[in-house]
Design a protein around this motif. Structure first.
Motif, short mmCIF file in Angstrom:
data_model
loop_
_atom_site.label_atom_id
_atom_site.label_comp_id
_atom_site.label_asym_id
_atom_site.label_seq_id
_atom_site.Cartn_x
_atom_site.Cartn_y
_atom_site.Cartn_z
N LEU A 1 29.16 -46.38 35.27
CA LEU A 1 28.49 -45.32 34.51
C LEU A 1 29.14 -43.95 34.71
O LEU A 1 29.00 -43.07 33.85
N ARG A 2 29.83 -43.78 35.83
CA ARG A 2 30.43 -42.48 36.15
C ARG A 2 31.31 -41.93 35.02
O ARG A 2 31.18 -40.75 34.66
N PRO A 3 32.19 -42.76 34.40
CA PRO A 3 33.00 -42.22 33.31
C PRO A 3 32.18 -41.75 32.10
O PRO A 3 32.66 -40.95 31.31
N LEU A 4 30.96 -42.23 31.98
CA LEU A 4 30.08 -41.79 30.89
C LEU A 4 29.34 -40.51 31.25
O LEU A 4 28.59 -39.97 30.44
N GLY A 5 29.52 -40.05 32.50
CA GLY A 5 28.84 -38.85 32.95
C GLY A 5 27.40 -39.08 33.36
O GLY A 5 26.59 -38.15 33.36
N SER B 1 24.48 -40.80 36.12
CA SER B 1 24.09 -41.44 37.37
C SER B 1 23.23 -42.65 37.01
O SER B 1 22.76 -42.78 35.86
N VAL B 2 22.98 -43.53 37.96
CA VAL B 2 22.12 -44.68 37.71
C VAL B 2 20.70 -44.21 37.36
O VAL B 2 20.07 -44.75 36.45
N ALA B 3 20.21 -43.19 38.04
CA ALA B 3 18.87 -42.69 37.76
C ALA B 3 18.78 -42.13 36.33
O ALA B 3 17.79 -42.38 35.61
N GLN B 4 19.80 -41.39 35.91
CA GLN B 4 19.81 -40.87 34.54
C GLN B 4 19.88 -42.00 33.53
O GLN B 4 19.20 -41.99 32.51
N PHE B 5 20.70 -43.00 33.84
CA PHE B 5 20.79 -44.17 32.97
C PHE B 5 19.43 -44.86 32.85
O PHE B 5 19.02 -45.23 31.75
N ASP B 6 18.75 -45.03 33.98
CA ASP B 6 17.43 -45.67 33.95
C ASP B 6 16.48 -44.92 33.02
O ASP B 6 15.74 -45.52 32.23
N ALA B 7 16.50 -43.60 33.09
CA ALA B 7 15.64 -42.79 32.23
C ALA B 7 16.02 -42.96 30.77
O ALA B 7 15.15 -43.20 29.91
N LEU B 8 17.31 -42.85 30.46
CA LEU B 8 17.76 -43.00 29.08
C LEU B 8 17.46 -44.40 28.55
O LEU B 8 17.02 -44.55 27.40
N ALA C 1 25.75 -47.15 27.40
CA ALA C 1 25.50 -47.45 28.82
C ALA C 1 24.80 -48.80 28.98
O ALA C 1 25.09 -49.53 29.93
N LEU C 2 23.90 -49.14 28.07
CA LEU C 2 23.25 -50.45 28.13
C LEU C 2 24.26 -51.57 27.93
O LEU C 2 24.16 -52.62 28.57
N ARG C 3 25.26 -51.34 27.06
CA ARG C 3 26.33 -52.35 26.90
C ARG C 3 27.13 -52.50 28.19
O ARG C 3 27.48 -53.62 28.59
N VAL C 4 27.41 -51.39 28.85
CA VAL C 4 28.13 -51.43 30.13
C VAL C 4 27.32 -52.23 31.15
O VAL C 4 27.87 -53.10 31.84
#
Length: 153
Positions: A35-39, A41-48, A113-116
């Motif tokens: 996820l780092r290259p997408l800018g 964090s895991v927590a931000q990804f969870d929220a999105l 990010a979900l695809r990743v």
């Protein structure tokens, strides 16, 4: 030396529980790196990701989905809004509450990010046959149900 380890401290159930933790930690680290290259964090990804599957919710509802406090969500939502991925609007039914929605760019980022995440999970799970994956899912669902019965959500 292994002679010093009391076998009663490591029965099979406990060893399995430790393995669950190890798998979680390893997969968390791999996801964070992806996820780092997408800018993100895991927590931000969870929220999105949670907003992607159902937005127009309150910050309190998002906190409940993420299993964190509303205070933790507030700072994260501020950062997501600053980056243009989430919008907040006052809840017409409760002026003290904000409703959260993904912006178009937030929706695109969440989908990417979900695809990743899906590719990472598919790669990790490929070591198991489909029937083994289903058995594992069933066992973990039973464990989760037991935990919920004994300690709550």
């Amino acid at each position: 030396s292994s002679d010093l380890v009391d076998p009663s401290l490591w029965p099979p159930g406990f060893a399995a529980w430790i393995k669950i933790g190890v798998v979680y930690q390893q997969s968390y680290r791999h996801l964070a790196a992806e996820l780092r290259p997408l800018g993100l964090s895991v927590a931000q990804f969870d929220a999105l990701a949670n907003l992607y599957v159902g937005d127009d919710i309150s910050q309190q509802q998002l906190a409940g989905r993420l299993l964190v406090t509303k205070g933790n969500v507030t700072g994260m939502v501020n950062r997501l809004a600053e980056r243009g991925w989430v919008t907040r609007s006052t809840d017409p039914d409760d002026r003290r509450s904000n409703r959260l929605r993904l912006t178009p760019s937030g929706r695109r980022l969440a989908a990417r990010a979900l695809r990743v995440q899906r590719e990472l999970v598919d790669q990790m799970m490929s070591v198991l046959e489909p029937a083994e994956r289903e058995v594992l899912r069933q066992h973990l669902a039973r464990l989760a149900g037991r935990i919920q019965q004994t300690v709550g959500p």
